[in-house]
Design a protein around this motif. Structure first.
Motif, PDB file in Angstrom:
ATOM      1  N   PHE A   1       0.855  -1.185   0.000  1.00 43.29           N
ATOM      2  CA  PHE A   1       0.000   0.000   0.000  1.00 43.29           C
ATOM      3  C   PHE A   1       0.891   1.236   0.000  1.00 43.29           C
ATOM      4  N   GLN A   2       0.280   2.403  -0.180  1.00 46.74           N
ATOM      5  CA  GLN A   2       1.018   3.664  -0.214  1.00 46.74           C
ATOM      6  C   GLN A   2       0.468   4.622   0.838  1.00 46.74           C
ATOM      7  N   LYS A   3       1.369   5.391   1.398  1.00 45.91           N
ATOM      8  CA  LYS A   3       1.012   6.388   2.403  1.00 45.91           C
ATOM      9  C   LYS A   3       1.408   7.766   1.887  1.00 45.91           C
ATOM     10  N   TYR A   4       0.475   8.720   1.971  1.00 44.54           N
ATOM     11  CA  TYR A   4       0.694  10.069   1.453  1.00 44.54           C
ATOM     12  C   TYR A   4       0.651  11.092   2.577  1.00 44.54           C
ATOM     13  N   TRP A   5       1.516  12.094   2.466  1.00 46.28           N
ATOM     14  CA  TRP A   5       1.453  13.288   3.310  1.00 46.28           C
ATOM     15  C   TRP A   5       1.750  14.505   2.447  1.00 46.28           C
ATOM     16  N   HIS A   6       1.173  15.628   2.808  1.00 49.01           N
ATOM     17  CA  HIS A   6       1.498  16.899   2.169  1.00 49.01           C
ATOM     18  C   HIS A   6       2.133  17.787   3.229  1.00 49.01           C
ATOM     19  N   ILE A   7       3.400  18.134   3.055  1.00 48.77           N
ATOM     20  CA  ILE A   7       4.124  18.929   4.039  1.00 48.77           C
ATOM     21  C   ILE A   7       4.671  20.183   3.361  1.00 48.77           C
ATOM     22  N   CYS A   8       5.052  21.156   4.183  1.00 54.32           N
ATOM     23  CA  CYS A   8       5.590  22.392   3.622  1.00 54.32           C
ATOM     24  C   CYS A   8       6.631  22.987   4.568  1.00 54.32           C
ATOM     25  N   ASN A   9       7.445  23.875   4.020  1.00 52.59           N
ATOM     26  CA  ASN A   9       8.415  24.640   4.796  1.00 52.59           C
ATOM     27  C   ASN A   9       7.710  25.908   5.273  1.00 52.59           C
ATOM     28  N   ASN A  10       7.331  25.927   6.552  1.00 54.83           N
ATOM     29  CA  ASN A  10       6.629  27.091   7.103  1.00 54.83           C
ATOM     30  C   ASN A  10       7.560  28.012   7.874  1.00 54.83           C
ATOM     31  N   GLY A  11       8.855  27.889   7.631  1.00 59.75           N
ATOM     32  CA  GLY A  11       9.834  28.734   8.303  1.00 59.75           C
ATOM     33  C   GLY A  11      10.319  29.869   7.427  1.00 59.75           C
ATOM     34  N   ASN A  12      11.391  30.483   7.866  1.00 58.06           N
ATOM     35  CA  ASN A  12      11.962  31.617   7.140  1.00 58.06           C
ATOM     36  C   ASN A  12      13.271  31.279   6.445  1.00 58.06           C
ATOM     37  N   GLU A  13      13.740  30.031   6.598  1.00 58.69           N
ATOM     38  CA  GLU A  13      15.007  29.623   5.995  1.00 58.69           C
ATOM     39  C   GLU A  13      14.795  28.418   5.089  1.00 58.69           C
ATOM     40  N   GLN A  14      15.642  28.312   4.069  1.00 62.15           N
ATOM     41  CA  GLN A  14      15.585  27.155   3.190  1.00 62.15           C
ATOM     42  C   GLN A  14      16.037  25.903   3.935  1.00 62.15           C
ATOM     43  N   TRP A  15      15.426  24.773   3.614  1.00 57.44           N
ATOM     44  CA  TRP A  15      15.862  23.518   4.207  1.00 57.44           C
ATOM     45  C   TRP A  15      17.256  23.155   3.700  1.00 57.44           C
ATOM     46  N   PRO A  16      18.099  22.574   4.546  1.00 53.41           N
ATOM     47  CA  PRO A  16      19.415  22.147   4.067  1.00 53.41           C
ATOM     48  C   PRO A  16      19.298  20.968   3.104  1.00 53.41           C
ATOM     49  N   VAL A  17      20.263  20.847   2.244  1.00 53.10           N
ATOM     50  CA  VAL A  17      20.292  19.721   1.309  1.00 53.10           C
ATOM     51  C   VAL A  17      20.557  18.424   2.078  1.00 53.10           C
ATOM     52  N   GLY A  18      19.788  17.385   1.751  1.00 50.28           N
ATOM     53  CA  GLY A  18      20.009  16.092   2.389  1.00 50.28           C
ATOM     54  C   GLY A  18      18.989  15.716   3.443  1.00 50.28           C
ATOM     55  N   CYS A  19      17.928  16.517   3.605  1.00 48.83           N
ATOM     56  CA  CYS A  19      16.882  16.161   4.561  1.00 48.83           C
ATOM     57  C   CYS A  19      16.087  14.960   4.035  1.00 48.83           C
TER      58      CYS A  19
END
Length: 241
Positions: free
Chosen positions: A104-122
């Motif tokens: 089966f498959q599991k879905y989530w919708h997430i977002c960056n709600n901060g003020n900084e870009q996420w680091p590469v490799g998360c």
């Protein structure tokens, strides 16, 4: 701790206790090279933490791996973690059952709600519970306000029961951040779902069917409707002769 060493001042007892405590703290850490590799693996690749730096933190904590990780995070890790919000979870509390060993498959919708870009490799990783045969999924370096749909391919456990797991966004150094994401799964015995569908079909068959055209039977006295004459519904007398 009492030790019979013939001394009345207890100094020898204190020295032995300190020695034992140090041995307990270093228990299972005789292979220092392996500990260095484990520390590098948990905190990042060797390019982020070289052998000398890893050995320094381990030696500072009597080669206790857990204490070395805490020291590193207190000194080297940034104090501000990325921000992440769970926008939507289509099936946050699954009510549908699933049979064992079913994909089966599991879905989530997430977002960056901060003020900084996420680091590469998360990435998204299972932080607690059953991982349903899935390791992790890489995340893009989202800019503030950007979102992404996460889709994980999973497989239900082989034994019936109720299973759950918590998933978290994770930095390259292994620090969790943002809202937790859940998977709640009910695994039923093989064939249960098919039997349930059959019973549901039987219930549908037992429902009141639409009215069908009535066929006149002269041997059964028909029910009179209001305003109808008895001569129109009673069977002829010759039928009973």
């Amino acid at each position: 701790m009492d030790v019979d060493n013939g001394s009345s001042d207890g100094g020898g007892s204190f020295d032995i206790e300190q020695s034992l405590l140090q041995q307990f703290s270093c228990m299972g850490t005789t292979d220092k090279d392996e500990l260095v590799k484990q520390l590098q693996k948990l905190l990042g690749s060797p390019s982020h933490l070289n052998n000398s730096a890893a050995a320094f933190f381990l030696d500072m904590n009597n080669w206790n791996l857990q204490a070395a990780i805490c020291s590193y995070l207190d000194i080297e890790a940034p104090n501000i973690l990325p921000s992440m919000a769970l926008v939507s979870d289509p099936v946050a509390t699954e009510t549908e059952s699933i049979e064992p060993n079913t994909k089966f498959q599991k879905y989530w919708h997430i977002c960056n709600n901060g003020n900084e870009q996420w680091p590469v490799g998360c990435s998204v990783q299972c932080s607690q519970g059953n991982n349903f045969g899935t390791n992790s999924m890489s995340l893009p370096a989202l800019n503030p306000g950007e979102g992404v749909h996460v889709c994980l391919d999973m497989t239900s456990p082989s034994a019936p029961g109720i299973y759950q797991s918590k998933w978290r966004a994770c930095t390259p150094s292994g620090s969790y951040f943002g809202d937790p994401m859940w998977v709640i799964l009910t695994v039923v015995e093989q064939g249960t779902i098919e039997l349930t569908e059959q019973l549901s079909h039987f219930n549908e068959l037992g429902a009141i069917p639409p009215l069908a055209p009535q066929v006149f039977n002269p041997f059964i006295r028909q029910t009179l409707h209001q305003g109808e004459s008895n001569k129109d519904t009673a069977p002829p007398d010759e039928m009973y002769q």
